[in-house]
Design a protein around this motif. Structure first.
Motif, short mmCIF file in Angstrom:
data_model
loop_
_atom_site.label_atom_id
_atom_site.label_comp_id
_atom_site.label_asym_id
_atom_site.label_seq_id
_atom_site.Cartn_x
_atom_site.Cartn_y
_atom_site.Cartn_z
N TYR A 33 -16.94 24.32 21.05
CA TYR A 33 -18.11 22.78 20.87
C TYR A 33 -18.92 22.83 20.26
O TYR A 33 -19.50 23.70 19.17
CB TYR A 33 -18.73 23.28 22.82
CG TYR A 33 -17.95 23.33 23.88
CD1 TYR A 33 -17.42 22.06 24.26
CD2 TYR A 33 -17.46 24.57 23.99
CE1 TYR A 33 -16.59 22.14 25.14
CE2 TYR A 33 -16.77 24.28 25.61
CZ TYR A 33 -15.78 23.34 25.58
OH TYR A 33 -15.21 22.98 26.49
N SER A 51 -18.72 14.63 25.72
CA SER A 51 -17.90 14.98 26.55
C SER A 51 -17.86 16.55 26.74
O SER A 51 -18.67 17.34 26.31
CB SER A 51 -16.29 14.72 25.64
OG SER A 51 -16.43 15.52 23.92
N LYS A 53 -14.64 19.60 27.15
CA LYS A 53 -12.89 18.93 26.97
C LYS A 53 -12.77 20.48 27.03
O LYS A 53 -13.35 21.00 27.03
CB LYS A 53 -13.18 18.86 25.10
CG LYS A 53 -13.53 20.25 24.51
CD LYS A 53 -13.28 20.15 23.24
CE LYS A 53 -13.96 21.24 22.09
NZ LYS A 53 -14.57 20.86 20.69
N ASP A 55 -9.59 22.66 26.98
CA ASP A 55 -7.89 22.20 26.74
C ASP A 55 -7.22 23.56 26.61
O ASP A 55 -7.78 24.72 26.79
CB ASP A 55 -7.72 21.77 25.04
CG ASP A 55 -8.86 22.83 23.80
OD1 ASP A 55 -9.01 23.99 24.54
OD2 ASP A 55 -9.32 22.35 23.12
N LYS A 94 -18.07 18.13 34.27
CA LYS A 94 -17.07 17.10 33.93
C LYS A 94 -17.60 15.78 35.45
O LYS A 94 -17.58 14.60 35.85
CB LYS A 94 -16.08 17.00 34.11
CG LYS A 94 -15.44 17.60 32.33
CD LYS A 94 -14.77 17.91 32.15
CE LYS A 94 -13.16 16.93 32.98
NZ LYS A 94 -11.76 17.37 32.25
#
Length: 101
Positions: A33, A51, A53, A55, A94
């Motif tokens: 980040y 955002s 993320k 992953d 999120k």
């Protein structure tokens, strides 16, 4: 005893921070980040914007699997508290942040 970690969402920015260890963590740059600090293999601070993320690399990083008590603050007032991993906290951001969904 699990650590107490603060979550703040100030769209488009978001923060996850251990206020007790906040200034002690070592800056790891943008490994995942925009801002990522770690002390003794424990995340002390995460920050990014726009955002969130999550992953496969993050899902396999043991630092993100630590179970903590997360406290979501709005205007420095507690809105929600839950126990989970840093991945759970990122999922929470999120869902909670209208900017990211």
């Amino acid at each position: 005893m699990v650590r107490k970690i603060i979550i703040k969402i100030l769209e488009p920015d978001w923060y996850i921070e251990d206020r007790e260890l906040l200034e002690k963590g070592e800056y790891k740059g943008d490994e995942y980040y925009a801002h990522f600090d770690v002390l003794d293999e424990k995340i002390t601070y995460l920050h990014d914007c726009i955002s969130v993320k999550i992953d496969d690399k993050i899902k396999e990083d043991k630092r993100f699997l630590e179970v903590c008590e997360f406290i979501y603050l709005v205007d420095d007032k507690e809105q929600k508290r839950f126990t989970g991993t840093f991945i759970d906290a990122l999922e929470f951001i999120k869902k909670e942040g209208s900017f990211y969904g």
